[in-house]
Scaffold this motif. Structure first.
Motif, PDB file in Angstrom:
ATOM      1  N   LEU A  34     -40.914  -1.471   6.304  1.00 57.59           N
ATOM      2  CA  LEU A  34     -40.520  -2.429   7.334  1.00 57.59           C
ATOM      3  C   LEU A  34     -40.492  -3.826   6.740  1.00 57.59           C
ATOM      4  O   LEU A  34     -41.310  -4.159   5.882  1.00 57.59           O
ATOM      5  N   ILE A  35     -39.557  -4.646   7.200  1.00 57.27           N
ATOM      6  CA  ILE A  35     -39.589  -6.085   6.965  1.00 57.27           C
ATOM      7  C   ILE A  35     -39.811  -6.741   8.319  1.00 57.27           C
ATOM      8  O   ILE A  35     -39.136  -6.405   9.295  1.00 57.27           O
ATOM      9  N   TYR A  85     -40.678 -13.175   5.984  1.00 59.76           N
ATOM     10  CA  TYR A  85     -40.264 -11.967   5.264  1.00 59.76           C
ATOM     11  C   TYR A  85     -41.520 -11.274   4.735  1.00 59.76           C
ATOM     12  O   TYR A  85     -41.928 -11.482   3.614  1.00 59.76           O
ATOM     13  N   ILE A  95     -34.162   5.516  12.708  1.00 60.24           N
ATOM     14  CA  ILE A  95     -34.552   4.215  12.172  1.00 60.24           C
ATOM     15  C   ILE A  95     -34.617   3.160  13.269  1.00 60.24           C
ATOM     16  O   ILE A  95     -35.478   2.267  13.248  1.00 60.24           O
ATOM     17  N   THR A  96     -33.746   3.257  14.253  1.00 59.38           N
ATOM     18  CA  THR A  96     -33.759   2.278  15.343  1.00 59.38           C
ATOM     19  C   THR A  96     -35.091   2.273  16.095  1.00 59.38           C
ATOM     20  O   THR A  96     -35.501   1.247  16.645  1.00 59.38           O
ATOM     21  N   VAL A 152     -37.467  -0.098  14.582  1.00 55.60           N
ATOM     22  CA  VAL A 152     -37.112  -1.514  14.743  1.00 55.60           C
ATOM     23  C   VAL A 152     -37.178  -1.886  16.229  1.00 55.60           C
ATOM     24  O   VAL A 152     -38.155  -2.456  16.703  1.00 55.60           O
ATOM     25  N   LEU A 201     -37.689  -6.721  11.557  1.00 62.52           N
ATOM     26  CA  LEU A 201     -36.306  -7.096  11.303  1.00 62.52           C
ATOM     27  C   LEU A 201     -35.481  -5.964  10.708  1.00 62.52           C
ATOM     28  O   LEU A 201     -34.258  -5.935  10.867  1.00 62.52           O
ATOM     29  N   TRP A 202     -36.147  -5.036  10.016  1.00 65.07           N
ATOM     30  CA  TRP A 202     -35.426  -4.019   9.239  1.00 65.07           C
ATOM     31  C   TRP A 202     -36.373  -2.876   8.932  1.00 65.07           C
ATOM     32  O   TRP A 202     -37.581  -3.074   8.809  1.00 65.07           O
ATOM     33  N   ALA A 203     -35.830  -1.658   8.819  1.00 60.61           N
ATOM     34  CA  ALA A 203     -36.634  -0.488   8.477  1.00 60.61           C
ATOM     35  C   ALA A 203     -35.805   0.477   7.661  1.00 60.61           C
ATOM     36  O   ALA A 203     -34.564   0.512   7.769  1.00 60.61           O
ATOM     37  N   SER A 204     -36.468   1.277   6.836  1.00 62.13           N
ATOM     38  CA  SER A 204     -35.768   2.286   6.045  1.00 62.13           C
ATOM     39  C   SER A 204     -36.765   3.336   5.576  1.00 62.13           C
ATOM     40  O   SER A 204     -37.942   3.031   5.364  1.00 62.13           O
ATOM     41  N   LEU A 255     -33.821  -6.190   0.132  1.00 66.05           N
ATOM     42  CA  LEU A 255     -33.309  -7.538   0.082  1.00 66.05           C
ATOM     43  C   LEU A 255     -34.153  -8.356  -0.886  1.00 66.05           C
ATOM     44  O   LEU A 255     -35.373  -8.311  -0.837  1.00 66.05           O
TER      45      LEU A 255
END
Length: 265
Positions: A5-6, A58, A71-72, A75, A89-92, A250
Protein backbone atom coordinates in the motif's frame (compact mmCIF):
# COMPACT_ATOMS: atom_id res chain seq x y z
CA UNK A 1 -0.53 -13.22 -0.27
CA UNK A 2 1.50 -10.03 0.22
CA UNK A 3 -0.02 -6.61 -0.52
CA UNK A 4 1.78 -3.25 -0.88
CA UNK A 5 0.00 0.00 0.00
CA UNK A 6 0.98 3.62 -0.53
CA UNK A 7 -0.75 6.03 1.82
CA UNK A 8 -0.75 9.64 2.93
CA UNK A 9 -1.72 11.10 6.28
CA UNK A 10 -1.89 14.18 8.43
CA UNK A 11 -0.06 13.17 11.61
CA UNK A 12 -1.21 16.16 13.68
CA UNK A 13 -3.51 14.29 16.06
CA UNK A 14 -1.65 10.98 16.24
CA UNK A 15 1.05 9.72 18.60
CA UNK A 16 3.17 8.70 15.62
CA UNK A 17 3.22 5.75 13.25
CA UNK A 18 4.02 2.90 15.64
CA UNK A 19 1.22 1.04 17.41
CA UNK A 20 0.66 2.04 21.04
CA UNK A 21 -1.40 0.56 23.91
CA UNK A 22 -3.55 3.70 23.83
CA UNK A 23 -4.54 2.88 20.22
CA UNK A 24 -3.52 6.41 19.19
CA UNK A 25 -1.22 5.72 16.24
CA UNK A 26 -1.58 5.70 12.48
CA UNK A 27 -0.60 2.03 12.42
CA UNK A 28 -3.46 1.25 14.82
CA UNK A 29 -5.99 3.03 12.59
CA UNK A 30 -4.71 1.36 9.42
CA UNK A 31 -4.61 -2.15 10.87
CA UNK A 32 -8.15 -1.76 12.23
CA UNK A 33 -9.42 -0.72 8.79
CA UNK A 34 -7.53 -3.49 6.98
CA UNK A 35 -8.84 -6.09 9.43
CA UNK A 36 -12.40 -4.96 8.69
CA UNK A 37 -11.88 -5.70 4.98
CA UNK A 38 -9.94 -8.93 5.50
CA UNK A 39 -12.15 -10.28 8.31
CA UNK A 40 -8.92 -11.37 9.99
CA UNK A 41 -6.25 -9.66 12.09
CA UNK A 42 -3.82 -7.73 9.88
CA UNK A 43 -0.37 -6.50 10.88
CA UNK A 44 1.54 -4.08 8.65
CA UNK A 45 5.25 -3.39 8.10
CA UNK A 46 6.23 0.15 7.16
CA UNK A 47 9.10 1.71 5.23
CA UNK A 48 9.66 4.29 7.97
CA UNK A 49 8.17 5.02 11.39
CA UNK A 50 7.19 8.68 11.61
CA UNK A 51 7.06 10.46 14.98
CA UNK A 52 4.11 12.14 16.66
CA UNK A 53 2.86 15.10 14.63
CA UNK A 54 4.81 14.13 11.48
CA UNK A 55 2.95 13.80 8.17
CA UNK A 56 3.35 11.60 5.10
CA UNK A 57 2.76 12.28 1.43
CA UNK A 58 4.09 8.85 0.43
CA UNK A 59 4.31 6.13 3.07
CA UNK A 60 4.80 2.52 1.96
CA UNK A 61 3.60 -0.52 3.90
CA UNK A 62 3.13 -4.21 3.22
CA UNK A 63 1.07 -6.89 4.89
CA UNK A 64 0.26 -10.57 4.47
CA UNK A 65 -3.24 -11.98 4.26
CA UNK A 66 -4.85 -15.34 3.56
CA UNK A 67 -7.92 -13.82 1.90
CA UNK A 68 -8.58 -12.87 -1.72
CA UNK A 69 -9.94 -9.36 -2.30
CA UNK A 70 -10.05 -7.17 -5.41
CA UNK A 71 -7.41 -4.43 -5.35
CA UNK A 72 -10.15 -1.81 -5.08
CA UNK A 73 -11.08 -3.28 -1.68
CA UNK A 74 -7.59 -2.47 -0.37
CA UNK A 75 -7.98 1.14 -1.53
CA UNK A 76 -11.61 2.37 -1.52
CA UNK A 77 -12.78 -0.29 0.90
CA UNK A 78 -10.05 0.42 3.45
CA UNK A 79 -10.50 4.17 3.05
CA UNK A 80 -14.16 3.79 4.04
CA UNK A 81 -12.98 2.57 7.46
CA UNK A 82 -10.13 5.04 7.92
CA UNK A 83 -10.31 8.46 9.58
CA UNK A 84 -10.51 11.37 7.15
CA UNK A 85 -6.87 12.35 7.74
CA UNK A 86 -5.46 8.99 6.56
CA UNK A 87 -5.92 7.68 3.00
CA UNK A 88 -4.67 4.74 0.97
CA UNK A 89 -3.61 6.01 -2.47
CA UNK A 90 -2.55 2.80 -4.21
CA UNK A 91 -2.37 -0.97 -3.69
CA UNK A 92 -0.89 -3.96 -5.48
CA UNK A 93 -0.12 -7.62 -4.93
CA UNK A 94 3.59 -8.40 -4.70
CA UNK A 95 6.09 -11.19 -4.12
CA UNK A 96 6.63 -12.38 -0.56
CA UNK A 97 10.28 -11.34 -1.08
CA UNK A 98 9.30 -7.68 -1.03
CA UNK A 99 9.75 -5.91 2.30
CA UNK A 100 8.59 -2.33 2.78
CA UNK A 101 11.51 -1.51 5.07
CA UNK A 102 14.39 -3.76 4.02
CA UNK A 103 13.80 -3.49 0.26
CA UNK A 104 13.91 0.32 0.40
CA UNK A 105 16.99 1.95 -1.12
CA UNK A 106 16.36 5.57 -0.17
CA UNK A 107 13.94 7.75 1.79
CA UNK A 108 12.98 11.34 1.10
CA UNK A 109 11.74 13.88 3.64
CA UNK A 110 10.55 17.44 3.16
CA UNK A 111 10.56 20.03 5.91
CA UNK A 112 8.41 23.12 5.35
CA UNK A 113 9.48 26.13 7.40
CA UNK A 114 7.53 29.37 7.47
CA UNK A 115 9.87 32.31 8.10
CA UNK A 116 7.92 35.37 9.16
CA UNK A 117 7.53 37.48 12.32
CA UNK A 118 4.15 36.05 13.36
CA UNK A 119 3.09 32.44 13.82
CA UNK A 120 0.92 30.70 11.19
CA UNK A 121 -2.82 30.31 11.61
CA UNK A 122 -4.35 28.38 8.71
CA UNK A 123 -1.22 26.22 8.35
CA UNK A 124 -0.89 25.54 12.07
CA UNK A 125 0.56 22.01 12.51
CA UNK A 126 1.33 21.85 8.76
CA UNK A 127 4.52 23.94 8.75
CA UNK A 128 7.35 24.72 11.11
CA UNK A 129 7.85 28.37 12.03
CA UNK A 130 10.76 30.66 12.82
CA UNK A 131 10.35 34.38 13.45
CA UNK A 132 13.84 35.82 12.75
CA UNK A 133 15.10 36.35 9.16
CA UNK A 134 17.08 33.44 7.72
CA UNK A 135 19.86 33.53 5.13
CA UNK A 136 19.39 30.89 2.45
CA UNK A 137 22.94 30.94 1.05
CA UNK A 138 24.71 30.27 4.35
CA UNK A 139 22.21 27.54 5.26
CA UNK A 140 22.81 25.81 1.92
CA UNK A 141 26.60 25.93 2.45
CA UNK A 142 26.10 24.30 5.83
CA UNK A 143 23.72 21.73 4.34
CA UNK A 144 26.28 20.75 1.68
CA UNK A 145 28.70 19.66 4.42
CA UNK A 146 26.28 16.90 5.42
CA UNK A 147 26.19 15.29 1.97
CA UNK A 148 27.86 11.87 1.86
CA UNK A 149 28.45 9.10 4.38
CA UNK A 150 28.88 10.38 7.95
CA UNK A 151 28.42 9.50 11.58
CA UNK A 152 25.24 11.47 12.39
CA UNK A 153 25.40 10.93 16.17
CA UNK A 154 25.11 14.68 16.76
CA UNK A 155 21.72 14.60 15.03
CA UNK A 156 20.12 11.49 16.54
CA UNK A 157 17.65 11.35 19.42
CA UNK A 158 18.87 10.08 22.77
CA UNK A 159 16.39 7.22 22.55
CA UNK A 160 17.25 6.26 18.95
CA UNK A 161 17.39 2.46 18.64
CA UNK A 162 19.33 2.27 15.36
CA UNK A 163 22.31 -0.10 15.51
CA UNK A 164 24.61 2.38 13.78
CA UNK A 165 24.67 6.20 13.45
CA UNK A 166 26.30 5.94 10.01
CA UNK A 167 24.04 7.19 7.23
CA UNK A 168 24.55 8.33 3.64
CA UNK A 169 22.91 11.64 2.77
CA UNK A 170 22.45 11.92 -1.00
CA UNK A 171 20.65 15.27 -1.07
CA UNK A 172 20.04 18.21 1.23
CA UNK A 173 18.65 21.02 -0.90
CA UNK A 174 16.98 24.16 0.42
CA UNK A 175 14.69 26.25 -1.79
CA UNK A 176 12.70 29.33 -0.94
CA UNK A 177 9.22 30.33 -2.08
CA UNK A 178 8.56 33.75 -0.62
CA UNK A 179 8.54 33.27 3.14
CA UNK A 180 8.49 29.47 2.92
CA UNK A 181 11.75 27.49 3.09
CA UNK A 182 11.62 23.90 1.82
CA UNK A 183 14.32 21.51 3.02
CA UNK A 184 14.54 18.48 0.70
CA UNK A 185 16.51 15.58 2.21
CA UNK A 186 17.31 12.16 0.78
CA UNK A 187 19.32 9.40 2.46
CA UNK A 188 19.58 5.64 2.53
CA UNK A 189 17.93 5.83 5.97
CA UNK A 190 17.33 8.35 8.75
CA UNK A 191 17.94 8.20 12.49
CA UNK A 192 15.22 9.15 14.97
CA UNK A 193 14.71 12.95 14.94
CA UNK A 194 17.58 13.28 12.44
CA UNK A 195 15.76 15.59 10.01
CA UNK A 196 14.32 17.82 12.76
CA UNK A 197 17.72 18.08 14.45
CA UNK A 198 19.41 18.98 11.17
CA UNK A 199 16.78 21.63 10.45
CA UNK A 200 17.27 23.07 13.94
CA UNK A 201 21.02 23.37 13.33
CA UNK A 202 20.51 24.94 9.90
CA UNK A 203 18.18 27.51 11.45
CA UNK A 204 20.91 28.41 13.97
CA UNK A 205 23.27 28.92 11.02
CA UNK A 206 20.67 30.81 8.99
CA UNK A 207 19.96 33.32 11.77
CA UNK A 208 23.69 34.01 12.18
CA UNK A 209 24.38 32.24 15.48
CA UNK A 210 27.04 30.03 13.86
CA UNK A 211 28.95 29.89 10.58
CA UNK A 212 28.36 27.10 8.09
CA UNK A 213 31.59 25.40 9.27
CA UNK A 214 29.84 24.62 12.54
CA UNK A 215 28.42 21.56 10.80
CA UNK A 216 31.95 20.17 10.46
CA UNK A 217 32.42 20.55 14.22
CA UNK A 218 29.14 18.78 14.95
CA UNK A 219 29.97 15.85 12.66
CA UNK A 220 33.43 15.49 14.17
CA UNK A 221 32.21 15.78 17.74
CA UNK A 222 29.47 13.13 17.43
CA UNK A 223 27.76 14.71 20.45
CA UNK A 224 24.06 15.59 20.41
CA UNK A 225 24.52 17.95 23.37
CA UNK A 226 26.41 20.48 21.22
CA UNK A 227 23.77 20.70 18.46
CA UNK A 228 20.62 22.83 18.28
CA UNK A 229 17.33 21.78 19.93
CA UNK A 230 15.04 19.44 18.03
CA UNK A 231 12.80 21.46 15.70
CA UNK A 232 9.01 21.17 15.60
CA UNK A 233 7.44 18.05 14.07
CA UNK A 234 4.73 20.14 12.39
CA UNK A 235 6.59 20.84 9.14
CA UNK A 236 8.00 17.36 8.52
CA UNK A 237 6.69 15.11 5.72
CA UNK A 238 7.79 11.66 4.60
CA UNK A 239 7.71 12.39 0.87
CA UNK A 240 9.05 9.30 -0.86
CA UNK A 241 10.57 5.83 -0.61
CA UNK A 242 12.73 4.49 -3.43
CA UNK A 243 12.83 0.84 -4.42
CA UNK A 244 14.49 -1.13 -7.18
CA UNK A 245 12.59 -0.77 -10.46
CA UNK A 246 11.89 -4.51 -10.46
CA UNK A 247 9.20 -3.87 -7.84
CA UNK A 248 7.34 -1.52 -10.24
CA UNK A 249 6.88 1.09 -7.55
CA UNK A 250 6.48 4.81 -8.10
CA UNK A 251 9.91 6.39 -7.63
CA UNK A 252 10.95 9.40 -5.63
CA UNK A 253 11.11 11.61 -8.71
CA UNK A 254 7.50 10.90 -9.63
CA UNK A 255 6.20 12.61 -6.51
CA UNK A 256 5.50 16.37 -6.49
CA UNK A 257 8.07 18.53 -4.70
CA UNK A 258 5.52 20.02 -2.28
CA UNK A 259 1.74 20.13 -2.00
CA UNK A 260 0.23 23.01 -3.97
CA UNK A 261 -1.35 24.40 -0.81
CA UNK A 262 2.08 25.54 0.36
CA UNK A 263 2.99 27.50 -2.78
CA UNK A 264 2.35 31.01 -1.55
CA UNK A 265 4.37 34.16 -0.91
Amino acid sequence: MRIILILEYDGSRYCGWQSQPENCSIQDALETALSQIAHEKIRVITAGRTDAGVHALYQVVHFDTSVQRPITAWVRGVNAFLPDDIAVLWASETSDKFHARYSALERRYLYLLLNQPVRPGINHKKVGWFHQPLQLDIMQRAANILIGEHDFSAFRAAGCQANSPIRTMTQLKIVRHGNLFIFDLRANAFLQHMVRNIVGCLVYVGKGKYSSEWMLELLAGCNRAYAAPTFSAAGLYLAGVKYDSSWYMLGLDEMPLIPNMFLYN
